[in-house]
Write an enzyme that holds these catalytic residues in place. Structure first.
Site, mmCIF file in Angstrom:
data_model
loop_
_atom_site.group_PDB
_atom_site.id
_atom_site.type_symbol
_atom_site.label_atom_id
_atom_site.label_comp_id
_atom_site.label_asym_id
_atom_site.label_seq_id
_atom_site.Cartn_x
_atom_site.Cartn_y
_atom_site.Cartn_z
ATOM 1 N N TYR A 212 0.809 -1.199 0.000
ATOM 2 C CA TYR A 212 0.000 0.000 0.000
ATOM 3 C C TYR A 212 0.847 1.255 0.000
ATOM 4 O O TYR A 212 1.909 1.305 0.576
ATOM 5 C CB TYR A 212 -0.959 0.043 1.189
ATOM 6 C CG TYR A 212 -0.311 -0.096 2.532
ATOM 7 C CD1 TYR A 212 0.207 1.012 3.190
ATOM 8 C CD2 TYR A 212 -0.218 -1.337 3.142
ATOM 9 C CE1 TYR A 212 0.801 0.897 4.425
ATOM 10 C CE2 TYR A 212 0.381 -1.464 4.384
ATOM 11 C CZ TYR A 212 0.891 -0.347 5.019
ATOM 12 O OH TYR A 212 1.475 -0.475 6.248
ATOM 13 N N TYR A 242 8.208 -4.315 3.506
ATOM 14 C CA TYR A 242 8.011 -2.903 3.831
ATOM 15 C C TYR A 242 8.891 -2.047 2.946
ATOM 16 O O TYR A 242 10.073 -2.355 2.723
ATOM 17 C CB TYR A 242 8.350 -2.638 5.302
ATOM 18 C CG TYR A 242 7.868 -1.288 5.799
ATOM 19 C CD1 TYR A 242 6.583 -1.131 6.288
ATOM 20 C CD2 TYR A 242 8.701 -0.176 5.753
ATOM 21 C CE1 TYR A 242 6.138 0.109 6.724
ATOM 22 C CE2 TYR A 242 8.270 1.067 6.186
ATOM 23 C CZ TYR A 242 6.980 1.200 6.681
ATOM 24 O OH TYR A 242 6.524 2.418 7.103
ATOM 25 N N PHE A 299 4.341 7.996 3.306
ATOM 26 C CA PHE A 299 4.496 7.115 2.153
ATOM 27 C C PHE A 299 5.097 5.817 2.660
ATOM 28 O O PHE A 299 6.178 5.812 3.237
ATOM 29 C CB PHE A 299 5.429 7.722 1.101
ATOM 30 C CG PHE A 299 5.659 6.819 -0.081
ATOM 31 C CD1 PHE A 299 4.972 7.026 -1.268
ATOM 32 C CD2 PHE A 299 6.545 5.758 -0.017
ATOM 33 C CE1 PHE A 299 5.173 6.181 -2.356
ATOM 34 C CE2 PHE A 299 6.754 4.910 -1.087
ATOM 35 C CZ PHE A 299 6.061 5.126 -2.264
ATOM 36 N N GLU A 300 4.379 4.719 2.466
ATOM 37 C CA GLU A 300 4.915 3.422 2.846
ATOM 38 C C GLU A 300 4.274 2.345 1.986
ATOM 39 O O GLU A 300 3.149 2.484 1.520
ATOM 40 C CB GLU A 300 4.672 3.119 4.328
ATOM 41 C CG GLU A 300 3.221 3.154 4.752
ATOM 42 C CD GLU A 300 3.056 2.897 6.241
ATOM 43 O OE1 GLU A 300 1.900 2.802 6.697
ATOM 44 O OE2 GLU A 300 4.076 2.793 6.954
ATOM 45 N N ILE A 301 5.013 1.299 1.738
ATOM 46 C CA ILE A 301 4.531 0.146 0.993
ATOM 47 C C ILE A 301 4.745 -1.068 1.883
ATOM 48 O O ILE A 301 5.836 -1.251 2.415
ATOM 49 C CB ILE A 301 5.288 -0.039 -0.330
ATOM 50 C CG1 ILE A 301 5.146 1.213 -1.193
ATOM 51 C CG2 ILE A 301 4.775 -1.262 -1.076
ATOM 52 C CD1 ILE A 301 5.841 1.117 -2.537
#
Length: 399
Positions: A212, A242, A299-301
């Site tokens: 995400y 992450y 902002f993070e994945i």
């Protein structure tokens, strides 16, 4: 009679043939044994962080007509947590994401709210994309402060923080208890850190996994570069859990008892801490103290399998039970970062150095060839990566 050398060549031929057959007939085997996968697995032993190797060229899209050069894309959807009043900020962020990335990859959207979305909201966001959009409601109990919180104590704590000029000290927040679906904080009542609800872009893929983007709602969120590869496939193929673009220090007055609570959890659950983790990013003395470094969650994945797994779930529930989200200022960024650092291998945490991003006052602008390749329009000299308040140098030194 065959010579020993001919036997060796025959065996090698059989092995190579089996490898190619399995590569084509079993997708997971093909990915696991691909050159890029093997390269990513050994990158951490080279003495420099894996992101320095860059994104393998086979992931880049050139013609804009297919999901990826491999003809596949992640089973994914953007999920945006928002209120109707967030429409202008949502529209700007969404438009930039479409122009820079999603008009090529066409991931669908799901919008979630505490109340029904207005027709104006639905109409305006629908005009910004050709991808499918759905709208949903979040249960009341997942949005507001739980009943067990001592509001008198929480109010007194907020008043004390205001007197001591703690940043955002007078704003009520609450921890979300959905075990990572908005990991790990939602904002209570009618206010939040940013003056509205923070905006989270979530990407789900394969099974219960999630990747995400999490972006603040404020209108100064900016994406500077074209993204011509699918970062969710990179996360999936290279088994990342992450990803981030900015890292920095947390305000100490907002988390006075967080680390002692974390230490209490570690001492009670040593078996849950991952071997080869990223402890050296968050601590300079092997875990005795917290150096306050965290990944900036604007902002993070991330991978939802990771957030929903036993280690992080137990960790989050333990923190939540201590009340620090309500009586202090524990935020999603340090909690996410500490969780990732403890329960993932350091190679599974990825710095997206080629994604240009700004949320005031911090900016990551890609450097060198990455700036040119992404057609970035940010000034490469305006870059937070190695400024004094940045923690990227600590991340690099882990490898």
């Amino acid at each position: 009679m065959m010579t020993p050398m001919r036997y060796i060549l025959l065996v090698l031929g059989i092995i190579i043939s089996l490898h190619f057959i399995l590569s084509f007939s079993h997708e997971d085997y093909g990915r696991a044994t691909s050159l890029s996968s093997i390269k990513s697995q050994i990158a951490g032993s080279k003495g420099y962080p894996p992101y320095k190797d860059g994104i393998p060229e086979e992931y880049y899209q050139s013609n804009g007509t297919i999901p990826s050069p491999q003809g596949r894309k992640a089973n994914a959807t953007f999920v945006l947590l928002a209120r109707n009043s967030d429409l202008n900020g949502i529209a700007m962020s969404m438009k930039q994401m479409e122009d820079r990335f999603n008009k090529k990859f066409q991931y669908p959207y799901v919008f979630l709210n505490e109340e029904p979305f207005s027709e104006e909201f639905k109409s305006r966001v629908s005009e910004l994309t050709d991808a499918p959009i759905q709208f949903g409601l979040i249960p009341h109990d997942h949005w507001y402060q739980p009943d067990w919180v001592d509001e008198e104590k929480a109010s007194a704590a907020r008043a004390d923080m205001v007197r001591n000029q703690v940043i955002y000290g007078g704003i009520a927040i609450c921890a979300d208890t959905t075990q990572g679906s908005f990991t790990a904080m939602s904002f209570c009542k009618t206010t939040s850190i940013t003056g509205g609800l923070s905006t989270h872009y979530h990407i789900y893929f394969k099974g219960d996994r999630i990747t995400y983007f999490a972006l603040r709602r404020r209108p100064d969120v900016t994406f500077f570069c074209d993204l011509d590869y699918d970062p969710f496939l990179i996360m999936e193929d290279q088994k990342k859990v992450y990803g981030f673009t900015v890292s920095l220090y947390e305000y100490p007055a907002t988390i006075p008892t967080l680390w002692e609570t974390v230490r209490e959890f570690i001492d009670a659950n040593p078996d849950l801490v991952e071997e080869g983790n990223a402890m050296n990013f968050i601590s300079d003395d092997g875990g005795n103290n917290y150096n306050r470094c965290h990944f900036w969650s604007n902002f993070e994945i991330g991978d939802l399998d990771f957030w929903r797994d036993v280690p992080y779930t137990k960790f989050f529930e333990f923190l939540d039970s201590k009340g620090g989200f309500y009586y202090e200022r524990w935020g999603d960024a340090p909690v996410h970062s500490i969780g990732a650092a403890l329960f993932a291998k350091k190679e599974q945490i990825h710095f997206f150095s080629d994604i240009g991003y700004r949320h005031n006052p911090f900016q990551h602008c890609p450097q060198g060839d990455a700036h040119k390749k992404g057609k970035c329009w940010c000034n490469p000299n305006d870059n937070f990566d190695y400024e004094g308040y940045s923690c990227l140098n600590r991340y690099d030194k882990m490898f």
